[in-house]
Design an enzyme around this catalytic site. Structure first.
Site, short mmCIF file in Angstrom:
data_model
loop_
_atom_site.label_atom_id
_atom_site.label_comp_id
_atom_site.label_asym_id
_atom_site.label_seq_id
_atom_site.Cartn_x
_atom_site.Cartn_y
_atom_site.Cartn_z
N CYS A 226 0.80 -1.23 0.00
CA CYS A 226 0.00 0.00 0.00
C CYS A 226 0.83 1.29 0.00
O CYS A 226 0.83 2.02 -0.99
CB CYS A 226 -0.95 -0.01 1.19
SG CYS A 226 -2.14 -1.36 1.12
N1 NAD Z 1 -2.58 -6.41 1.41
C1 NAD Z 1 -3.19 -5.38 1.97
O1 NAD Z 1 -2.98 -5.13 3.15
C2 NAD Z 1 -4.19 -4.54 1.19
C3 NAD Z 1 -5.05 -3.69 1.91
C4 NAD Z 1 -5.98 -2.94 1.22
C5 NAD Z 1 -6.04 -3.01 -0.18
N2 NAD Z 1 -5.19 -3.82 -0.87
C6 NAD Z 1 -5.32 -3.87 -2.33
O2 NAD Z 1 -6.02 -5.06 -2.69
C7 NAD Z 1 -5.55 -5.53 -3.96
C8 NAD Z 1 -5.05 -6.97 -3.82
O3 NAD Z 1 -3.97 -6.97 -2.90
P1 NAD Z 1 -3.50 -8.26 -2.14
O4 NAD Z 1 -2.65 -7.79 -1.03
O5 NAD Z 1 -4.65 -9.17 -1.86
O6 NAD Z 1 -2.59 -8.93 -3.27
P2 NAD Z 1 -2.07 -10.45 -3.31
O7 NAD Z 1 -0.94 -10.45 -4.25
O8 NAD Z 1 -1.92 -10.97 -1.92
O9 NAD Z 1 -3.28 -11.24 -3.93
C9 NAD Z 1 -3.76 -11.01 -5.22
C10 NAD Z 1 -4.00 -12.37 -5.86
O10 NAD Z 1 -4.56 -12.15 -7.15
C11 NAD Z 1 -4.03 -13.15 -8.02
N3 NAD Z 1 -4.21 -12.70 -9.38
C12 NAD Z 1 -3.41 -11.89 -10.11
N4 NAD Z 1 -3.95 -11.69 -11.34
C13 NAD Z 1 -5.09 -12.40 -11.37
C14 NAD Z 1 -6.07 -12.63 -12.36
N5 NAD Z 1 -5.98 -12.03 -13.57
N6 NAD Z 1 -7.10 -13.43 -12.07
C15 NAD Z 1 -7.21 -14.02 -10.87
N7 NAD Z 1 -6.30 -13.86 -9.87
C16 NAD Z 1 -5.26 -13.06 -10.13
C17 NAD Z 1 -2.60 -13.31 -7.57
O11 NAD Z 1 -2.06 -14.55 -7.98
C18 NAD Z 1 -2.72 -13.18 -6.06
O12 NAD Z 1 -2.89 -14.43 -5.43
C19 NAD Z 1 -4.45 -4.57 -4.38
O13 NAD Z 1 -5.02 -3.59 -5.21
C20 NAD Z 1 -4.01 -3.92 -3.08
O14 NAD Z 1 -3.48 -2.65 -3.25
C21 NAD Z 1 -4.27 -4.60 -0.21
#
Ligand code: NAD
Length: 422
Positions: free
Chosen positions: A264
């Site tokens: 983030c």
């Molecule tokens: N981690 C945090 O603390 C947090 C908090 C708030 C918001 N976010 C936001 O949430 C979103 C996801 O973050 P995250 O931390 O869960 O990421 P992450 O990498 O942990 O998980 C995302 C998942 O999506 C999968 N993926 C990628 N492309 C894909 C596709 N085309 N189809 C299906 N699956 C696909 C990846 O393999 C991965 O497992 C981001 O935009 C991030 O900025 C994250």
């Protein structure tokens, strides 16, 4: 909406998508987790969680309910009622990379039917839901967003490891590209979290998320800069922050540290700045200044390590340095953008022999040149400097204080006066 009759597709089973999927299962929905990473699919099916806030038991219970399955094949999500897109939105070459959002929207589009609800959850710049996701879904489905199917944006505020503000307890912003979409999105999230907050439009909800994280980045940069100044002046920054924090209004305490990490803070403000430059030609001063200061912190930590060694007639080159905590935040194994790794790499460049302890980080060594070791009296005594970078609760702090030659604490976790603080 009755959960029992509805199927939810959660695209992306990561830090955000997996807790959401399991919460929807608990609320009674049938859930299909769509995850392109085959290794993650395999681990989920073996009840082997890679997300801290989700236990192996949580996974087992979800599968045992008969209402959770996971697949890498979008076609298996056919017939979904609600789809939530929680895929990564990183930076590539310093610019927003929406490839995963575009890819998953394109794959989802042929499965959208009249009455479907699609929600984007990924953090992104204002306009993504309407300008990027909507056209892809419309083109692939032949349907009209907002008319034939609902489309909205609901940013995630998950704070991995936070036991107080859990996914369900944290108020969730909900928005739609029109009023009927917003109502459909809110109806869904009202069933799985305690409290939802309606936002007038998707752009405002997208901006709200970026504002929240930019606010943190800027305030952390402010205390980081003040901490460097206070150190020069011989003033205890931690005591100053504690004192200022007693003001019951108009001040919010942030703490300095070795930099910011995770998915983030180092990334989201750049999305905002990028959009500003694209649309107005102006850069956002606060965003860039904060980013520069925070990115400079690992270098400052290394400088302080060098000074600590110099005061004992040593130099970094050839010294043995023990780093405690490599992940970007306490009690988490998340290594994404971890400033602790920047510190480690800078020390290696300067010729240090770097060893590290991190009980939260699993998997293969993060860098072959960094020797991962256990926290023992011998390790602590054998290092010229011990640096606390990430203050995991499981560390034995008494042992760290008693056995180390010299401790540099970047988190104000240790109590002894002999410890050097950021
Ligand atoms: N981690 C945090 O603390 C947090 C908090 C708030 C918001 N976010 C936001 O949430 C979103 C996801 O973050 P995250 O931390 O869960 O990421 P992450 O990498 O942990 O998980 C995302 C998942 O999506 C999968 N993926 C990628 N492309 C894909 C596709 N085309 N189809 C299906 N699956 C696909 C990846 O393999 C991965 O497992 C981001 O935009 C991030 O900025 C994250």
């Amino acid at each position: 909406m009755r959960a029992v009759q509805k199927t939810v597709a959660v695209v992306g089973q990561g830090y955000v998508g997996l807790p959401l999927a399991l919460q929807a299962v608990r609320a009674g929905f049938h859930v299909i987790g769509v995850e392109v990473n085959e290794e993650r699919v395999r681990r989920l099916r073996h009840h082997d969680s890679y997300v801290e806030d989700v236990s192996d038991l949580d996974l087992m219970n979800a599968f045992d309910s008969g209402r959770y399955r996971v697949t890498s094949d979008f076609a298996e999500a056919s017939g979904f009622d609600i789809a939530v897109i929680s895929v990564p939105t990183p930076l590539t070459d310093g610019e927003p990379d929406l490839n995963a959002v575009i890819g998953s929207s394109t794959s989802l589009a042929p499965l959208v039917k009249p009455g479907s609800v699609v929600v984007l959850e990924s953090t992104t710049y204002p306009g993504t839901t309407e300008d990027v996701v909507a056209p892809l879904l419309e083109e692939g489905s032949g349907l009209r967003a907002g008319e034939d199917f609902a489309l909205g944006y609901s940013p995630e505020r998950i704070d991995p490891g936070n036991a107080t503000w859990t996914f369900a307890r944290t108020p969730k912003l909900v928005s739609g590209i029109n009023e009927s979409s917003r109502i459909a999105v809110q109806e869904f999230f009202d069933m799985i979290v305690d409290h939802t907050v309606a936002v007038r439009g998707t752009r405002e909800a997208e901006l709200a998320k970026l504002l929240e994280n930019t606010f943190r980045s800027v305030n952390i940069a402010l205390v980081n800069e003040t901490a460097m100044f206070a150190a020069d002046m011989g003033i205890d920054i931690w005591e100053a922050i504690r004192a200022a924090g007693t003001k019951p209004f108009g001040f919010m305490a942030f703490t300095p540290g070795p930099g910011v990490g995770g998915h983030c803070l180092p990334i989201d403000p750049i999305y905002l700045d990028w959009l500003s430059r694209e649309r107005t030609g102006r850069s956002l001063g606060f965003v860039n200044l904060a980013n520069d200061i925070n990115r400079g912190m690992p270098g400052y930590v290394v400088q302080r390590i060098g000074e600590a060694l110099k005061s004992r007639d040593r130099v970094i080159d050839g010294s043995r340095v023990l780093l405690l905590g490599l992940s970007y935040k306490a009690n988490s194994g998340d290594m994404r953008e971890s400033p602790a790794m920047d510190v480690a790499l800078k020390l290696l460049e300067a010729g240090a022999r770097v060893r590290a302890v991190d009980p939260c980080v699993e998997g293969p060594p993060v860098d072959a040149r960094i020797e991962m070791v256990a926290l023992t009296e011998e390790e602590l005594a054998g290092a010229e400097v011990t640096v606390l970078l990430t203050d995991h609760d499981s560390f034995d702090y008494e042992l760290i204080e008693s056995a180390s030659q010299h401790v540099f604490d970047t988190r104000n976790r240790l109590v002894s006066h002999a410890v050097e603080r950021l």
